[in-house]
Design a protein around this motif. Structure first.
Motif, PDB file in Angstrom:
ATOM      1  N   GLY A   1       8.942 -10.614  32.954  1.00 10.93           N
ATOM      2  CA  GLY A   1       8.206  -9.533  32.299  1.00 10.93           C
ATOM      3  C   GLY A   1       8.905  -8.195  32.427  1.00 10.93           C
ATOM      4  N   LEU A   2       9.420  -7.902  33.611  1.00 10.12           N
ATOM      5  CA  LEU A   2      10.153  -6.651  33.809  1.00 10.12           C
ATOM      6  C   LEU A   2      11.375  -6.568  32.901  1.00 10.12           C
ATOM      7  N   GLU A   3      12.074  -7.684  32.773  1.00 10.62           N
ATOM      8  CA  GLU A   3      13.261  -7.710  31.919  1.00 10.62           C
ATOM      9  C   GLU A   3      12.887  -7.450  30.464  1.00 10.62           C
ATOM     10  N   LEU A   4      11.783  -8.035  30.012  1.00 10.78           N
ATOM     11  CA  LEU A   4      11.339  -7.800  28.632  1.00 10.78           C
ATOM     12  C   LEU A   4      10.929  -6.347  28.419  1.00 10.78           C
ATOM     13  N   LEU A   5      10.262  -5.754  29.404  1.00 12.77           N
ATOM     14  CA  LEU A   5       9.856  -4.354  29.279  1.00 12.77           C
ATOM     15  C   LEU A   5      11.063  -3.431  29.140  1.00 12.77           C
ATOM     16  N   SER A   6      12.164  -3.774  29.780  1.00 13.03           N
ATOM     17  CA  SER A   6      13.368  -2.948  29.696  1.00 13.03           C
ATOM     18  C   SER A   6      14.070  -3.094  28.352  1.00 13.03           C
ATOM     19  N   GLN A   7      13.728  -4.149  27.609  1.00 16.38           N
ATOM     20  CA  GLN A   7      14.395  -4.431  26.336  1.00 16.38           C
ATOM     21  C   GLN A   7      13.527  -4.115  25.127  1.00 16.38           C
ATOM     22  N   ASN A   8      12.257  -3.856  25.332  1.00 13.06           N
ATOM     23  CA  ASN A   8      11.327  -3.635  24.231  1.00 13.06           C
ATOM     24  C   ASN A   8      10.489  -2.388  24.486  1.00 13.06           C
ATOM     25  N   HIS A   9       9.559  -2.116  23.561  1.00 16.27           N
ATOM     26  CA  HIS A   9       8.763  -0.888  23.647  1.00 16.27           C
ATOM     27  C   HIS A   9       7.318  -1.148  24.032  1.00 16.27           C
ATOM     28  N   ALA A  10       7.001  -2.365  24.468  1.00 16.54           N
ATOM     29  CA  ALA A  10       5.618  -2.684  24.819  1.00 16.54           C
ATOM     30  C   ALA A  10       5.113  -1.772  25.934  1.00 16.54           C
ATOM     31  N   GLN A  11       3.869  -1.336  25.809  1.00 18.74           N
ATOM     32  CA  GLN A  11       3.235  -0.537  26.856  1.00 18.74           C
ATOM     33  C   GLN A  11       1.973  -1.194  27.405  1.00 18.74           C
ATOM     34  N   LEU A  12       1.491  -2.236  26.719  1.00 14.61           N
ATOM     35  CA  LEU A  12       0.305  -2.954  27.165  1.00 14.61           C
ATOM     36  C   LEU A  12       0.723  -4.310  27.718  1.00 14.61           C
ATOM     37  N   VAL A  13       0.344  -4.598  28.958  1.00 15.34           N
ATOM     38  CA  VAL A  13       0.714  -5.851  29.617  1.00 15.34           C
ATOM     39  C   VAL A  13      -0.543  -6.543  30.135  1.00 15.34           C
ATOM     40  N   ILE A  14      -0.658  -7.825  29.818  1.00 15.03           N
ATOM     41  CA  ILE A  14      -1.713  -8.658  30.386  1.00 15.03           C
ATOM     42  C   ILE A  14      -1.030  -9.654  31.312  1.00 15.03           C
ATOM     43  N   CYS A  15      -1.332  -9.544  32.587  1.00 16.65           N
ATOM     44  CA  CYS A  15      -0.538 -10.237  33.607  1.00 16.65           C
ATOM     45  C   CYS A  15      -1.420 -11.061  34.536  1.00 16.65           C
ATOM     46  N   ASP A  16      -1.026 -12.310  34.753  1.00 11.36           N
ATOM     47  CA  ASP A  16      -1.740 -13.158  35.700  1.00 11.36           C
ATOM     48  C   ASP A  16      -1.450 -12.694  37.131  1.00 11.36           C
ATOM     49  N   TRP A  17      -2.398 -12.966  38.018  1.00 11.07           N
ATOM     50  CA  TRP A  17      -2.237 -12.564  39.415  1.00 11.07           C
ATOM     51  C   TRP A  17      -1.311 -13.536  40.148  1.00 11.07           C
ATOM     52  N   GLU A  18      -1.618 -14.821  40.068  1.00  7.92           N
ATOM     53  CA  GLU A  18      -0.879 -15.838  40.811  1.00  7.92           C
ATOM     54  C   GLU A  18       0.246 -16.418  39.951  1.00  7.92           C
ATOM     55  N   MET A  19       1.510 -16.118  40.323  1.00  8.22           N
ATOM     56  CA  MET A  19       2.669 -16.629  39.607  1.00  8.22           C
ATOM     57  C   MET A  19       3.826 -16.825  40.576  1.00  8.22           C
ATOM     58  N   PRO A  20       4.752 -17.733  40.264  1.00  9.57           N
ATOM     59  CA  PRO A  20       5.952 -17.883  41.101  1.00  9.57           C
ATOM     60  C   PRO A  20       6.938 -16.746  40.853  1.00  9.57           C
ATOM     61  N   VAL A  21       7.964 -16.664  41.677  1.00  9.51           N
ATOM     62  CA  VAL A  21       9.066 -15.690  41.570  1.00  9.51           C
ATOM     63  C   VAL A  21       8.585 -14.270  41.840  1.00  9.51           C
ATOM     64  N   MET A  22       7.672 -13.781  40.979  1.00 11.30           N
ATOM     65  CA  MET A  22       7.086 -12.452  41.184  1.00 11.30           C
ATOM     66  C   MET A  22       5.655 -12.509  40.678  1.00 11.30           C
ATOM     67  N   ASN A  23       4.694 -12.337  41.578  1.00 14.63           N
ATOM     68  CA  ASN A  23       3.292 -12.430  41.154  1.00 14.63           C
ATOM     69  C   ASN A  23       2.807 -11.117  40.534  1.00 14.63           C
TER      70      ASN A  23
END
Length: 360
Positions: free
Chosen positions: A37-59
């Motif tokens: 998600g962080l990588e996509l934010l650096s490449q695009n203009h999105a400002q709204l993020v819907i993010c799950d709490w429990e995830m691998p690598v980076m929650n």
């Protein structure tokens, strides 16, 4: 197009969220964990993020903290999806940087509603901050009073509200359009910041070459705002501000500048600002002229219907004359010594209304 980023390691949940947002008119990007998600934010203009709490690598918690500590040049509004609905869990999520939360399993209508709330907050914050910064920049070079900008924006709103009553404009001139033209019209002369003082503040008549240089303020203003549009392509207010700055000196008959656009090829918001701006110039006192009466200004505008101005906007103007008079009364120029000194530094562009034809 509204843009959102969905981050969830569960492909089925990710697809369900994506479909909900697509139905709500969003363009959707997806990622399987916070790092993606962080990588996509650096490449695009999105400002709204819907993010799950429990995830691998980076929650989700780690993602929020990373976003708030990042150097992204925009605010990211994060809605956390969580099965943890205990108060302490919600507090920890908000403390990490989340703006809102939705518990799983989610109701599509609730999720879309919260996404739309976030989108409005993003739009308001970005809009207000950008307009304020640009308006202050223009004010640093433009010696006209702040009352001029307040009057012009108020005239624009009154005209837009009147146009909204006409059937052919009801779909185009909605409440959002009216708010946008009110908020962005003060930026119509932002390009003056690029005009040399020797021309901008010249007390006498401009030479032909100086006049041509003055006319470039439309292009300079558009260039300034185009850079912002490129950075934030989803910000409709920036596009409207750009179009107003570029085209508010076009004429309905095609004899204006910078491009000689005619008729409805000129953006509606620019046609509205043209009437408001000229009316204010005519009814304002300047070092080279006394203020015209409302009646004289209205007559000039009416006579220029179909040549300088869009006839339908002129009709709207004549229907709300009393409101123009009241706005003028409520936002009168201060006649203090300081104000008189500022008027002696009158901008050359307004002076051109008379020196190059009443409505050049």
């Amino acid at each position: 197009m509204k843009q959102a980023l969905v981050i969830d390691d569960d492909s089925l949940a990710r697809l369900a969220i994506q479909n909900t947002l697509l139905e709500g008119g969003y363009e959707v990007l997806t990622a399987g964990n916070g790092q993606e998600g962080l990588e996509l934010l650096s490449q695009n203009h999105a400002q709204l993020v819907i993010c799950d709490w429990e995830m691998p690598v980076m929650n989700g918690i780690e993602f929020c903290k990373a976003v708030r500590n990042s150097n992204l040049n925009r605010y990211i509004y994060v809605i956390m999806l969580t099965s943890n609905n205990q108060s302490e869990d919600i507090i920890s999520g908000l403390h990490a940087g989340a703006d809102d939360y939705v518990t799983k399993p989610f109701h599509p209508g609730e999720l879309l509603m919260r996404a739309n709330v976030g989108q409005r907050i993003i739009g308001l914050e970005s809009r207000e901050m950008t307009i304020f910064a640009l308006a202050k920049l223009a004010e640093s070079r433009d010696p006209e009073t702040g009352a001029h900008l307040e009057r012009v924006r108020s005239y624009c709103r009154v005209l837009a509200l009147q146009l909204q009553k006409q059937p052919r404009y009801q779909n185009l001139v909605d409440d959002n359009f009216i708010n946008l033209v009110y908020e962005t019209s003060p930026l119509h002369d932002i390009g003056k910041v690029a005009i040399p003082d020797s021309v901008l503040l010249k007390p006498g008549r401009l030479t032909d070459s100086e006049y041509e240089l003055m006319k470039t303020h439309t292009l300079k203003g558009a260039e300034t705002l185009a850079a912002a549009v490129k950075q934030f392509p989803n910000a409709r207010f920036l596009q409207m501000a750009h179009d107003i700055a570029l085209h508010h000196h076009e004429r309905f008959d095609g004899d204006g500048y910078p491009y000689g656009l005619a008729g409805e090829a000129i953006p509606l918001e620019s046609r509205i600002v043209a009437v408001a701006d000229v009316y204010d110039a005519l009814t304002s006192k300047r070092v080279y002229k006394e203020s015209y009466s409302h009646e004289m200004a209205a007559e000039i505008i009416q006579n220029e219907s179909g040549s300088h101005f869009d006839p339908e906007i002129v009709t709207a103007f004549l229907e709300v004359e009393d409101e123009f008079i009241q706005i003028r009364k409520n936002n009168a120029d201060c006649e203090s010594e300081e104000e008189e000194a500022r008027k002696r530094c009158i901008t050359a562009e307004k002076r051109l209304l008379l020196s190059h034809g009443a409505l050049a």
